[in-house]
Design an enzyme around this catalytic site. Sequence first.
Site, PDB file in Angstrom:
ATOM      1  CD  GLU A  34      -3.043  -0.774  -0.025  1.00  0.00           C
ATOM      2  OE1 GLU A  34      -2.984   0.298  -0.662  1.00  0.00           O
ATOM      3  OE2 GLU A  34      -3.865  -1.662  -0.291  1.00  0.00           O
ATOM      4  CE1 TYR A 117      -6.800   3.053  -0.321  1.00  0.00           C
ATOM      5  CE2 TYR A 117      -4.410   2.968  -0.008  1.00  0.00           C
ATOM      6  CZ  TYR A 117      -5.574   2.444  -0.542  1.00  0.00           C
ATOM      7  OH  TYR A 117      -5.528   1.293  -1.274  1.00  0.00           O
ATOM      8  CG  ASP A 135      -8.168   4.393  -4.321  1.00  0.00           C
ATOM      9  OD1 ASP A 135      -9.377   4.541  -4.618  1.00  0.00           O
ATOM     10  OD2 ASP A 135      -7.417   3.640  -4.963  1.00  0.00           O
ATOM     11  CB  CYS A 190     -15.004   4.516 -13.616  1.00  0.00           C
ATOM     12  SG  CYS A 190     -15.774   6.137 -13.592  1.00  0.00           S
ATOM     13  CB  CYS A 206     -23.481   5.772 -14.202  1.00  0.00           C
ATOM     14  SG  CYS A 206     -22.300   7.140 -14.161  1.00  0.00           S
TER      15      CYS A 206
HETATM   16  S1  SF4 Z   1     -20.967   4.350 -16.387  1.00  0.00           S
HETATM   17 FE1  SF4 Z   1     -20.419   5.886 -14.850  1.00  0.00          FE
HETATM   18  S2  SF4 Z   1     -19.286   4.737 -13.301  1.00  0.00           S
HETATM   19 FE2  SF4 Z   1     -19.322   3.473 -15.150  1.00  0.00          FE
HETATM   20  S3  SF4 Z   1     -17.439   3.987 -16.293  1.00  0.00           S
HETATM   21 FE3  SF4 Z   1     -19.086   5.314 -17.073  1.00  0.00          FE
HETATM   22  S4  SF4 Z   1     -18.881   7.165 -15.852  1.00  0.00           S
HETATM   23 FE4  SF4 Z   1     -17.792   5.562 -14.738  1.00  0.00          FE
END
Ligand code: SF4
Length: 289
Positions: A34, A117, A135, A190, A206
Site C-alpha cells: 500500500e 487511506y 482512494d 471508470c 450511473c
Molecule cells: S458508467 Fe459511470 S461509473 Fe461506469 S465507467 Fe461510465 S462514468 Fe464511470
Amino acid sequence: MSIASVVNQWFVVNGRDLPWRRAGFSAWGTLVSEIMLQQTPVARVIPRLEEWLQRWPNPAALAAVPSGEAVRAWNRLGYPRRALYLHAAALTITERHAGVVPRDVSQLLALPGVGDYTARAVAVFAYGDRHPVVDTNVRRVIARAIDGNAEAGPPSTRRDLAAMEALLPADTEGARLFNAGAMELGAIVCTARAPRCDSCPLAEVCAWRAGDYPPYSGLRKAVQKKFEGSDRQVRGLILAELRTADVPVLATELDTVWADDVQRTRALAGLLADGLVVGSPSAGYELPS
Ligand code: SF4
C-alpha cells in the site's frame, strides 16, 4: 440490487490477479504494497515489492538493517521518503507491537507514513475488518456514479469516508469486496481520462452518464509540476549516484549529475533535510546508516 452488490459481482469475475489479493498475503506485505502503491503504478510496484518482501519478509528483518538500505532498495519507485517511512514503521512495529503489524486503525495511523487511506486499507485487506477505504479511484467512481459529477473535487477525509460508508454493505466480507471492487472499477473501467462506460456494471445507474456527462465545474486540486527539469528529478539523480557508491561521494563528484549549481545545491539540501542523505562537503555524502 444495491450498487455494492453489482460492483461485487463484477469484481469477483473481473478483478485483476494481483499479489496483494492472493490468499495468505501477509499484513506486512499489505502495508509495504500500500505504501509503494501510494504514488507508483501497479506494474512498477510488483517486481520491487517481490524483491523487497523476499529480502525483508517481516518488519523485524527491515528494522535490523540501516535505513539507507531501504532507500537503496527503493530504487526508482519515486518519492523515496516512503522508504524512510517504511523503515521507521518497521522499527515501531518491532519495538511497540512485538513485530506484528497492528490491526487497530488508530494504531496504524500512528505509524510513520501511514495516513487515512493506508491505515484502513491494511485493517480491511489484511485483517478483514469493516471500514470504508477511499482512494482516488473510489472518489472518482462515487463522484460520477452517485453524484453525477465528472470529477471528485478536492479530497475531504470526513466527507469521502462518509460517502463510502453510505454504500458499504453491513457484512464484513461484502464490505471488503466492495472496497476492493470500487477501487478496481475506478482503476480499470471508470478511469480519469477515458471511462469505458460500455463495459461498466454501473452503466444503467450511473448519474453522470444519465445526465449526459456534464463537464466538471467545481474546484480542482493544484496540478503537479512537470517532472523533467524539476527538483524532484535532480533529487532522483543524486540518490541514484549515491545508491551505486560504497563510499561517501564528494560534492565535486555530484557536480556531474546536474549542471545547474543552484538547483543541484537546493536538491541536495532538501535530501539532507529529509534525512534521505547524510554527510557534509568535507566528508562527502551517502545514504543514511
Ligand atoms: S458508467 Fe459511470 S461509473 Fe461506469 S465507467 Fe461510465 S462514468 Fe464511470
